[in-house]
Design an enzyme around this catalytic site. Structure first.
Site, PDB file in Angstrom:
ATOM      1  N   THR A   1       0.828  -1.126   0.081  1.00 34.30           N
ATOM      2  CA  THR A   1       0.067   0.106   0.151  1.00 34.30           C
ATOM      3  C   THR A   1       0.821   1.136  -0.069  1.00 34.30           C
ATOM      4  OG1 THR A   1      -0.215   0.043   2.504  1.00 34.30           O
ATOM      5  CG2 THR A   1      -1.947  -1.016   1.233  1.00 34.30           C
TER       6      THR A   1
ATOM      7  N   GLU B   1      13.524  -5.384   2.357  1.00 35.57           N
ATOM      8  CA  GLU B   1      14.610  -4.972   1.469  1.00 35.57           C
ATOM      9  C   GLU B   1      14.026  -3.863   0.421  1.00 35.57           C
ATOM     10  OE1 GLU B   1      18.046  -5.897   1.076  1.00 35.57           O
ATOM     11  OE2 GLU B   1      17.855  -4.027  -0.072  1.00 35.57           O
TER      12      GLU B   1
ATOM     13  N   VAL C   1      14.242   0.139   0.863  1.00 35.59           N
ATOM     14  CA  VAL C   1      15.375   1.195   0.754  1.00 35.59           C
ATOM     15  C   VAL C   1      16.090   0.582  -0.401  1.00 35.59           C
ATOM     16  CG1 VAL C   1      17.644   1.901   1.854  1.00 35.59           C
ATOM     17  CG2 VAL C   1      15.672   0.895   3.290  1.00 35.59           C
TER      18      VAL C   1
ATOM     19  N   GLY D   1      15.199   0.369  -3.502  1.00 30.02           N
ATOM     20  CA  GLY D   1      14.481  -0.299  -4.421  1.00 30.02           C
ATOM     21  C   GLY D   1      15.508  -1.764  -5.055  1.00 30.02           C
TER      22      GLY D   1
ATOM     23  N   ASP E   1      11.766  11.231   1.940  1.00 30.03           N
ATOM     24  CA  ASP E   1      11.728   9.881   1.450  1.00 30.03           C
ATOM     25  C   ASP E   1      13.049   9.254   1.921  1.00 30.03           C
ATOM     26  OD1 ASP E   1      11.087   7.528  -0.244  1.00 30.03           O
ATOM     27  OD2 ASP E   1      12.870   8.270  -1.348  1.00 30.03           O
TER      28      ASP E   1
ATOM     29  N   LYS F   1      14.218   6.250   4.609  1.00 29.76           N
ATOM     30  CA  LYS F   1      14.897   5.158   4.196  1.00 29.76           C
ATOM     31  C   LYS F   1      16.377   5.013   5.011  1.00 29.76           C
ATOM     32  CE  LYS F   1      13.824   5.227  -0.778  1.00 29.76           C
ATOM     33  NZ  LYS F   1      13.968   5.676  -2.157  1.00 29.76           N
TER      34      LYS F   1
END
Lengths: 331, 166
Positions: free
Chosen positions: A92, A145, A148, A150, A217, A221
């Site tokens: 989501t 995983e 952080v 991608g 963002d 991360k």
């Protein structure tokens, strides 16, 4: 063959990417002895539930055509609470203020002993310890995983491959949108606003770009990294954050003339956790361009290890989700 | 010439003034004094003091002898060498916020100096950008001077883009 009954909560870019990747990698999954059977998919409008296994191709087609996967009203939370399955794939959209539906889904999943693999940063950046404790108490697997970097492996890299090393610091570019804007500003000698507009046109930046360009963002991360790798208990509000909106094309040019590039760098070590534009020597492994992400991990035994990769994109992020799923159930 | 000098004071009141008076008398300019009172005294129960001064090289011998006459030990004298080079970018209304004062923040430390500044001012109402090269006597001093610069920049609403640690 081990059958894993899974639900996908959230069917936006990443959720759909997961469905595509599961379809594409059916043979591979069979070879490693896994049958991932998706028994429910939900989005904001409702859900499709089929305990015999959903046909992912038609679910994707319906989403594309109607804008929703919904065939009935049940929400993701109701599915987690009432439908028997093993794994919740939580994709989501992130809510950085409250943790949103993602946080509720994860806690509910742990409460009923389900495993969780997620790409959703918000809940982890806000309630890391609470989530870890809930997963421990229920004996659930919890992997993230995809939150952080991608497709760029970092959490599992540090935890598994570099196991035994003490991590001294991690620094890197954790947001592809900011990297793209700064790279393009330098290439075109153009102001921030112009390159923001370009990246919005290309779908690299959101209509409301503040989450990326203000460094939020990256901060989320960084918090997830700090908590999972260093065992700290930061919330994203603890991060000293400066975004990229004040960077001028002149500053990039001046930096370039002196052998530097300017990048939005997240850094965590000891008790320092911050996100800020920094001067990076042109020949540094951190000086990657475009939408790439990069991270340098400084360790006591292995020295410095640097990884780079695509930090965003539905398939790339889904690949990190897939790798988490495989690593939980392969054995 | 900029000179660093390590001297040793008796642990008695008024000793520091005794040491600094000859510098002033010889028209030297005191850049910085670091008084290591909190550090463990050396074996002769004296307190080490590090100072950096600007002084005519020809007066240096006279300074040393005056200090000796006052019972102050001169442990080490050396020409100040900047061994660490650093750089920062500043963004904001740099010139209108007293650029001299911003530079002085670093220069006043005595252990670091702004040695080069390139300024770019696109339009009068737009923010300027500057690239500053800073030399310092050591890595720690360089970081300290950048920290000071950041404090001043915060007051002036300037963004400081620091280098990553390499």
């Amino acid at each position: 063959m081990k059958t894993i009954r899974a639900s996908i909560s959230g069917f936006g870019a990443v959720g759909q990417g997961v469905a595509e990747v599961l379809l594409k990698k059916q043979d591979y999954l069979k070879n490693v002895g896994l049958d991932i059977k998706v028994i429910a998919i939900s989005d904001s409008k409702g859900s499709e539930i089929n305990t015999d296994g959903i046909d992912l191709s038609s679910a994707l087609a319906r989403k594309l055509e109607k804008g929703t996967v919904a065939l009935e009203d049940k929400s993701s939370l109701e599915i987690i609470e009432s439908v028997d399955h093993d794994l919740v794939i939580e994709t989501t959209s992130t809510d950085i203020n409250t943790g949103g539906i993602g946080l509720k889904n994860m806690l509910s999943a742990f409460n009923s002993g389900k495993d969780v693999v997620t790409s959703n940063k918000g809940p982890l950046a806000l309630k890391y310890n609470e989530l870890m404790e809930a997963s421990r108490n229920s004996g659930s697997n919890f992997r993230f995983e995809a939150t952080v970097g991608g497709a760029m492996p970092i959490i599992n890299l540090i935890k598994d491959v570099l196991a035994g090393n003490d991590v001294i610091s991690v620094e890197g570019i954790l947001n592809g949108t900011c990297n793209y804007i700064l790279t393009r500003m330098m290439e075109e000698n153009a102001p921030y606003e112009q390159m923001l507009a370009e990246s919005q046109e290309l779908g690299i930046a959101e209509t409301d770009p503040s989450y990326d360009v203000d460094g939020i963002d990256s901060a989320c991360k960084l918090v997830i990294l700090a908590n999972s790798v260093f065992g700290m208990c930061f919330s994203y509000k603890d991060v000293d954050v400066t975004g990229i909106t004040k960077i001028t094309p002149e500053s990039l040019l001046l930096a370039q003339n002196n052998g530097y590039v300017i990048k939005l760098i997240g850094e965590v070590k000891d008790d320092l956790i911050r996100v800020a534009p920094r001067l990076v020597p042109e020949d540094s492994p951190l000086a990657v361009g475009g939408t790439l992400n990069v991270a340098s991990i400084q360790t006591d035994l292995s020295g410095t290890v640097t990884v780079t990769g695509r930090g965003a994109g539905s398939i790339e992020t889904a690949s990190a989700v897939l790798s988490d799923i495989v690593s939980i159930y392969r054995d | 010439m900029r000179v660093s000098m390590d001297i040793e004071l008796q642990d008695r009141p008024g000793q520091l003034l005794q040491a600094l008076q000859p510098i002033s008398d010889l028209k030297g300019n005191l850049i910085s004094v670091v008084h290591h009172h909190e550090k463990e005294k050396n074996r002769r129960s004296k307190i080490p003091v590090q100072c950096v001064i600007d002084i005519d090289p020809e007066k240096l011998d006279e300074l040393k002898s005056q200090l000796k006459d006052r019972g102050i030990g001169v442990a080490k004298v050396g020409e100040q060498r900047f061994v660490e080079r650093g750089a920062v970018v500043l963004i904001g209304h740099i010139v209108h916020n007293d650029i001299q004062d911003t530079i002085d923040t670093v220069d006043r430390t005595g252990y670091a100096e702004v040695v080069d500044l390139t300024l770019s001012m696109p339009k009068i109402d737009q923010t300027s950008s500057a690239f500053l090269k800073i030399d310092a006597v050591g890595k720690e001093e360089l970081n300290d001077s950048i920290s000071l610069l950041k404090e001043v920049a915060k007051e002036k609403d300037l963004l400081v883009v620091e280098p990553i640690e390499t």
